[in-house]
Design a protein around this motif. Structure first.
Motif, PDB file in Angstrom:
ATOM      1  N   TYR A 120      -3.071   0.382  -8.086  1.00 46.14           N
ATOM      2  CA  TYR A 120      -2.250   1.107  -7.121  1.00 46.14           C
ATOM      3  C   TYR A 120      -3.177   1.674  -6.055  1.00 46.14           C
ATOM      4  N   GLN A 121      -2.844   1.438  -4.788  1.00 48.67           N
ATOM      5  CA  GLN A 121      -3.737   1.797  -3.688  1.00 48.67           C
ATOM      6  C   GLN A 121      -2.984   2.576  -2.616  1.00 48.67           C
ATOM      7  N   PHE A 122      -3.619   3.650  -2.140  1.00 49.37           N
ATOM      8  CA  PHE A 122      -2.998   4.547  -1.180  1.00 49.37           C
ATOM      9  C   PHE A 122      -3.951   4.832  -0.031  1.00 49.37           C
ATOM     10  N   ALA A 123      -3.383   4.993   1.166  1.00 46.17           N
ATOM     11  CA  ALA A 123      -4.185   5.467   2.285  1.00 46.17           C
ATOM     12  C   ALA A 123      -4.827   6.794   1.884  1.00 46.17           C
ATOM     13  N   LYS A 124      -6.019   7.031   2.373  1.00 43.21           N
ATOM     14  CA  LYS A 124      -6.762   8.213   1.926  1.00 43.21           C
ATOM     15  C   LYS A 124      -6.071   9.523   2.278  1.00 43.21           C
ATOM     16  N   THR A 125      -5.203   9.494   3.295  1.00 44.25           N
ATOM     17  CA  THR A 125      -4.483  10.704   3.686  1.00 44.25           C
ATOM     18  C   THR A 125      -3.068  10.753   3.113  1.00 44.25           C
ATOM     19  N   ALA A 126      -2.688   9.748   2.335  1.00 41.31           N
ATOM     20  CA  ALA A 126      -1.322   9.668   1.809  1.00 41.31           C
ATOM     21  C   ALA A 126      -1.080  10.701   0.720  1.00 41.31           C
ATOM     22  N   THR A 127       0.165  11.139   0.624  1.00 46.28           N
ATOM     23  CA  THR A 127       0.594  11.990  -0.479  1.00 46.28           C
ATOM     24  C   THR A 127       0.989  11.082  -1.634  1.00 46.28           C
ATOM     25  N   VAL A 128       0.360  11.246  -2.778  1.00 46.06           N
ATOM     26  CA  VAL A 128       0.622  10.385  -3.931  1.00 46.06           C
ATOM     27  C   VAL A 128       1.888  10.866  -4.639  1.00 46.06           C
ATOM     28  N   PRO A 129       2.841   9.965  -4.892  1.00 46.55           N
ATOM     29  CA  PRO A 129       4.104  10.359  -5.534  1.00 46.55           C
ATOM     30  C   PRO A 129       3.907  10.955  -6.926  1.00 46.55           C
ATOM     31  N   ALA A 130       4.915  11.690  -7.363  1.00 49.92           N
ATOM     32  CA  ALA A 130       4.854  12.387  -8.651  1.00 49.92           C
ATOM     33  C   ALA A 130       4.657  11.437  -9.826  1.00 49.92           C
ATOM     34  N   ALA A 131       5.075  10.178  -9.689  1.00 48.66           N
ATOM     35  CA  ALA A 131       4.936   9.221 -10.783  1.00 48.66           C
ATOM     36  C   ALA A 131       3.484   9.010 -11.184  1.00 48.66           C
ATOM     37  N   PHE A 132       2.557   9.356 -10.293  1.00 47.51           N
ATOM     38  CA  PHE A 132       1.132   9.139 -10.541  1.00 47.51           C
ATOM     39  C   PHE A 132       0.393  10.435 -10.867  1.00 47.51           C
ATOM     40  N   ALA A 133       1.128  11.501 -11.102  1.00 45.17           N
ATOM     41  CA  ALA A 133       0.513  12.816 -11.290  1.00 45.17           C
ATOM     42  C   ALA A 133      -0.406  12.881 -12.497  1.00 45.17           C
ATOM     43  N   PHE A 143       0.862  -1.173   0.000  1.00 47.64           N
ATOM     44  CA  PHE A 143       0.000   0.000   0.000  1.00 47.64           C
ATOM     45  C   PHE A 143       0.904   1.230   0.000  1.00 47.64           C
ATOM     46  N   ASP A 144       0.412   2.341  -0.517  1.00 50.95           N
ATOM     47  CA  ASP A 144       1.207   3.569  -0.667  1.00 50.95           C
ATOM     48  C   ASP A 144       2.477   3.303  -1.476  1.00 50.95           C
ATOM     49  N   PRO A 145       2.340   2.730  -2.673  1.00 48.30           N
ATOM     50  CA  PRO A 145       3.528   2.417  -3.475  1.00 48.30           C
ATOM     51  C   PRO A 145       4.325   3.675  -3.817  1.00 48.30           C
ATOM     52  N   PRO A 146       5.661   3.588  -3.756  1.00 45.58           N
ATOM     53  CA  PRO A 146       6.489   4.767  -4.023  1.00 45.58           C
ATOM     54  C   PRO A 146       6.655   5.066  -5.502  1.00 45.58           C
ATOM     55  N   ASP A 147       6.331   4.062  -6.354  1.00 51.01           N
ATOM     56  CA  ASP A 147       6.558   4.232  -7.786  1.00 51.01           C
ATOM     57  C   ASP A 147       5.723   3.209  -8.560  1.00 51.01           C
ATOM     58  N   LEU A 148       5.824   3.246  -9.865  1.00 54.93           N
ATOM     59  CA  LEU A 148       5.039   2.358 -10.726  1.00 54.93           C
ATOM     60  C   LEU A 148       5.466   0.903 -10.627  1.00 54.93           C
ATOM     61  N   ALA A 149       6.690   0.639 -10.173  1.00 58.45           N
ATOM     62  CA  ALA A 149       7.220  -0.723 -10.113  1.00 58.45           C
ATOM     63  C   ALA A 149       6.700  -1.530  -8.929  1.00 58.45           C
ATOM     64  N   VAL A 194      -8.794   2.563   1.379  1.00 54.74           N
ATOM     65  CA  VAL A 194      -7.815   3.209   0.508  1.00 54.74           C
ATOM     66  C   VAL A 194      -8.506   3.956  -0.631  1.00 54.74           C
ATOM     67  N   LYS A 195      -7.713   4.808  -1.295  1.00 54.79           N
ATOM     68  CA  LYS A 195      -8.097   5.355  -2.586  1.00 54.79           C
ATOM     69  C   LYS A 195      -7.250   4.618  -3.615  1.00 54.79           C
ATOM     70  N   ALA A 196      -7.820   4.331  -4.780  1.00 55.70           N
ATOM     71  CA  ALA A 196      -7.145   3.428  -5.708  1.00 55.70           C
ATOM     72  C   ALA A 196      -7.495   3.770  -7.147  1.00 55.70           C
ATOM     73  N   PHE A 197      -6.681   3.218  -8.064  1.00 56.28           N
ATOM     74  CA  PHE A 197      -7.050   3.238  -9.468  1.00 56.28           C
ATOM     75  C   PHE A 197      -6.510   1.977 -10.117  1.00 56.28           C
ATOM     76  N   LEU A 198      -7.156   1.576 -11.201  1.00 49.25           N
ATOM     77  CA  LEU A 198      -6.781   0.397 -11.977  1.00 49.25           C
ATOM     78  C   LEU A 198      -6.373   0.868 -13.367  1.00 49.25           C
ATOM     79  N   VAL A 199      -5.249   0.361 -13.878  1.00 50.88           N
ATOM     80  CA  VAL A 199      -4.782   0.780 -15.200  1.00 50.88           C
ATOM     81  C   VAL A 199      -4.586  -0.447 -16.084  1.00 50.88           C
TER      82      VAL A 199
END
Length: 199
Positions: free
Chosen positions: A99-112, A75-81, A175-180
Protein backbone atom coordinates in the motif's frame (compact mmCIF):
# COMPACT_ATOMS: atom_id res chain seq x y z
CA UNK A 1 21.22 -1.39 -19.85
CA UNK A 2 20.01 -2.29 -16.38
CA UNK A 3 17.28 -4.56 -17.71
CA UNK A 4 16.61 -7.95 -16.18
CA UNK A 5 14.80 -10.94 -17.76
CA UNK A 6 12.35 -13.60 -16.54
CA UNK A 7 3.42 -17.30 -15.20
CA UNK A 8 2.68 -20.12 -13.36
CA UNK A 9 0.28 -22.90 -14.35
CA UNK A 10 -3.15 -21.60 -13.40
CA UNK A 11 -4.51 -25.06 -12.65
CA UNK A 12 -1.76 -25.79 -10.12
CA UNK A 13 -2.10 -22.37 -8.54
CA UNK A 14 -5.84 -22.78 -8.25
CA UNK A 15 -5.37 -26.08 -6.43
CA UNK A 16 -3.17 -24.32 -3.91
CA UNK A 17 -5.98 -21.92 -3.06
CA UNK A 18 -7.72 -24.58 -1.02
CA UNK A 19 -4.65 -25.31 1.09
CA UNK A 20 -4.39 -23.00 4.11
CA UNK A 21 -1.01 -21.41 4.77
CA UNK A 22 0.74 -22.52 7.93
CA UNK A 23 1.33 -19.71 10.39
CA UNK A 24 4.66 -19.35 12.12
CA UNK A 25 4.98 -18.39 15.77
CA UNK A 26 4.58 -14.65 16.35
CA UNK A 27 4.76 -13.81 12.64
CA UNK A 28 1.55 -11.78 12.64
CA UNK A 29 -0.12 -14.02 10.05
CA UNK A 30 -3.08 -14.68 12.34
CA UNK A 31 -3.43 -11.04 13.41
CA UNK A 32 -6.71 -9.24 12.80
CA UNK A 33 -4.97 -6.91 10.34
CA UNK A 34 -3.56 -9.76 8.23
CA UNK A 35 -6.93 -11.49 8.25
CA UNK A 36 -8.62 -8.25 7.13
CA UNK A 37 -6.14 -7.89 4.27
CA UNK A 38 -6.79 -11.47 3.14
CA UNK A 39 -10.54 -10.91 3.20
CA UNK A 40 -10.21 -7.66 1.24
CA UNK A 41 -7.85 -9.04 -1.42
CA UNK A 42 -9.36 -12.45 -2.21
CA UNK A 43 -10.09 -11.32 -5.76
CA UNK A 44 -6.34 -11.06 -6.50
CA UNK A 45 -5.29 -14.55 -5.37
CA UNK A 46 -3.86 -15.37 -8.82
CA UNK A 47 -1.67 -13.16 -10.99
CA UNK A 48 -4.02 -13.63 -13.94
CA UNK A 49 -6.83 -12.11 -11.86
CA UNK A 50 -4.61 -9.14 -11.00
CA UNK A 51 -3.93 -8.50 -14.67
CA UNK A 52 -7.67 -8.37 -15.34
CA UNK A 53 -7.89 -5.65 -12.65
CA UNK A 54 -5.30 -3.47 -14.40
CA UNK A 55 -2.25 -4.54 -12.40
CA UNK A 56 0.87 -4.53 -14.57
CA UNK A 57 3.90 -6.70 -13.89
CA UNK A 58 6.72 -4.30 -13.06
CA UNK A 59 9.58 -6.55 -11.96
CA UNK A 60 11.18 -9.83 -12.82
CA UNK A 61 11.24 -12.39 -10.01
CA UNK A 62 13.09 -10.89 -7.04
CA UNK A 63 14.74 -13.46 -4.75
CA UNK A 64 13.07 -13.56 -1.35
CA UNK A 65 10.26 -11.29 -2.50
CA UNK A 66 8.57 -12.50 -5.69
CA UNK A 67 6.98 -10.96 -8.79
CA UNK A 68 5.56 -7.47 -8.31
CA UNK A 69 2.47 -6.12 -10.03
CA UNK A 70 1.44 -2.47 -9.71
CA UNK A 71 -1.83 -0.68 -10.42
CA UNK A 72 -0.71 2.85 -11.20
CA UNK A 73 -4.15 4.32 -10.45
CA UNK A 74 -4.16 3.01 -6.87
CA UNK A 75 -1.88 5.34 -5.00
CA UNK A 76 -3.48 6.66 -1.78
CA UNK A 77 -5.76 3.61 -1.48
CA UNK A 78 -8.97 4.33 0.46
CA UNK A 79 -9.11 0.87 2.03
CA UNK A 80 -7.50 -2.57 2.20
CA UNK A 81 -9.32 -3.77 -0.94
CA UNK A 82 -7.31 -1.47 -3.22
CA UNK A 83 -3.61 -2.27 -2.76
CA UNK A 84 -1.18 -0.34 -4.92
CA UNK A 85 1.05 -3.36 -5.42
CA UNK A 86 0.59 -7.14 -5.33
CA UNK A 87 3.38 -9.69 -4.94
CA UNK A 88 3.20 -13.23 -6.33
CA UNK A 89 5.30 -16.37 -6.04
CA UNK A 90 6.73 -18.18 -9.06
CA UNK A 91 3.44 -20.07 -9.53
CA UNK A 92 1.42 -16.87 -9.69
CA UNK A 93 -0.08 -17.11 -6.18
CA UNK A 94 -0.55 -13.98 -4.09
CA UNK A 95 1.86 -13.74 -1.15
CA UNK A 96 1.92 -10.07 -0.14
CA UNK A 97 0.21 -6.72 -0.68
CA UNK A 98 1.75 -3.26 -0.82
CA UNK A 99 0.00 0.00 0.00
CA UNK A 100 1.52 3.31 -1.11
CA UNK A 101 0.58 6.88 -0.24
CA UNK A 102 1.78 10.33 -1.21
CA UNK A 103 4.04 11.57 1.56
CA UNK A 104 1.57 14.33 2.45
CA UNK A 105 -1.53 12.10 2.26
CA UNK A 106 -3.75 11.37 5.22
CA UNK A 107 -3.73 7.60 5.73
CA UNK A 108 -7.24 6.13 6.20
CA UNK A 109 -8.30 4.58 9.49
CA UNK A 110 -8.12 1.08 7.98
CA UNK A 111 -4.32 1.35 8.19
CA UNK A 112 -4.12 2.71 11.74
CA UNK A 113 -2.68 -0.51 13.18
CA UNK A 114 0.33 -0.56 10.84
CA UNK A 115 3.36 0.09 13.08
CA UNK A 116 5.53 3.11 12.37
CA UNK A 117 8.53 0.86 11.72
CA UNK A 118 6.74 -0.88 8.85
CA UNK A 119 6.67 2.23 6.68
CA UNK A 120 9.44 3.03 4.19
CA UNK A 121 10.02 5.64 1.50
CA UNK A 122 10.10 5.02 -2.25
CA UNK A 123 11.74 7.70 -4.35
CA UNK A 124 10.36 8.95 -7.67
CA UNK A 125 11.38 6.59 -10.47
CA UNK A 126 10.26 5.16 -13.79
CA UNK A 127 8.91 1.67 -14.45
CA UNK A 128 9.32 0.47 -18.01
CA UNK A 129 8.64 -2.84 -19.74
CA UNK A 130 10.40 -3.51 -23.02
CA UNK A 131 10.29 -6.29 -25.57
CA UNK A 132 13.65 -7.37 -26.95
CA UNK A 133 14.37 -10.54 -28.89
CA UNK A 134 10.95 -11.96 -28.05
CA UNK A 135 11.54 -11.51 -24.30
CA UNK A 136 9.88 -8.93 -22.03
CA UNK A 137 12.30 -7.09 -19.75
CA UNK A 138 11.28 -5.14 -16.65
CA UNK A 139 13.29 -2.05 -15.77
CA UNK A 140 13.32 0.68 -13.15
CA UNK A 141 15.48 3.77 -12.87
CA UNK A 142 15.50 7.14 -11.05
CA UNK A 143 13.44 9.78 -12.84
CA UNK A 144 13.82 13.31 -11.53
CA UNK A 145 12.48 15.54 -14.30
CA UNK A 146 8.99 16.20 -15.65
CA UNK A 147 9.74 14.57 -19.00
CA UNK A 148 7.40 11.78 -20.06
CA UNK A 149 9.07 8.32 -20.24
CA UNK A 150 8.76 7.85 -24.01
CA UNK A 151 10.92 5.39 -25.90
CA UNK A 152 13.02 8.28 -27.14
CA UNK A 153 13.51 9.67 -23.63
CA UNK A 154 14.47 6.26 -22.25
CA UNK A 155 16.94 5.70 -25.10
CA UNK A 156 18.46 9.12 -24.52
CA UNK A 157 19.16 8.10 -20.93
CA UNK A 158 20.68 4.78 -22.01
CA UNK A 159 17.84 2.76 -20.51
CA UNK A 160 16.24 1.30 -23.64
CA UNK A 161 18.28 -0.57 -26.27
CA UNK A 162 17.87 0.54 -29.88
CA UNK A 163 16.37 -2.82 -30.88
CA UNK A 164 13.84 -2.94 -28.00
CA UNK A 165 10.16 -2.00 -28.22
CA UNK A 166 8.70 -0.07 -25.28
CA UNK A 167 5.54 -1.83 -24.07
CA UNK A 168 4.76 0.18 -20.95
CA UNK A 169 6.24 3.07 -19.00
CA UNK A 170 5.06 5.00 -15.97
CA UNK A 171 6.65 7.54 -13.65
CA UNK A 172 6.14 6.26 -10.11
CA UNK A 173 5.78 9.16 -7.68
CA UNK A 174 7.63 9.49 -4.41
CA UNK A 175 5.57 7.72 -1.75
CA UNK A 176 5.52 6.27 1.74
CA UNK A 177 4.67 2.58 1.70
CA UNK A 178 4.47 -0.69 3.56
CA UNK A 179 4.41 -4.34 2.50
CA UNK A 180 2.28 -6.91 4.34
CA UNK A 181 2.81 -10.68 4.02
CA UNK A 182 -0.88 -11.38 4.50
CA UNK A 183 -0.93 -14.49 2.28
CA UNK A 184 2.35 -16.20 3.19
CA UNK A 185 3.62 -16.59 6.78
CA UNK A 186 6.95 -14.90 7.34
CA UNK A 187 9.26 -15.82 10.20
CA UNK A 188 10.73 -12.32 10.04
CA UNK A 189 7.35 -10.72 10.64
CA UNK A 190 4.24 -9.51 8.88
CA UNK A 191 5.88 -6.35 7.53
CA UNK A 192 9.36 -7.66 6.71
CA UNK A 193 11.07 -6.68 3.47
CA UNK A 194 11.71 -10.30 2.40
CA UNK A 195 10.34 -13.76 3.07
CA UNK A 196 12.64 -16.75 3.57
CA UNK A 197 9.94 -19.10 2.29
CA UNK A 198 10.44 -17.71 -1.20
CA UNK A 199 13.47 -18.80 -3.25
Amino acid sequence: MGLSTRSGLIALAALALVMPARALADDGYDSSFAQAVRTATQTYRLATWARSADYVQTTDYVDGVGLMYTNHTRFDPPDLAHPTMLVYDESGRLVACGYQFAKTATVPAAFASVPAGAWYDIQRHVHYNALQGGQTHFGQAPWDGDEQPTAEALRAKGLLPADATLEFAFVHPAVKAFLVWAWLPNVDGLFAGENAQLP
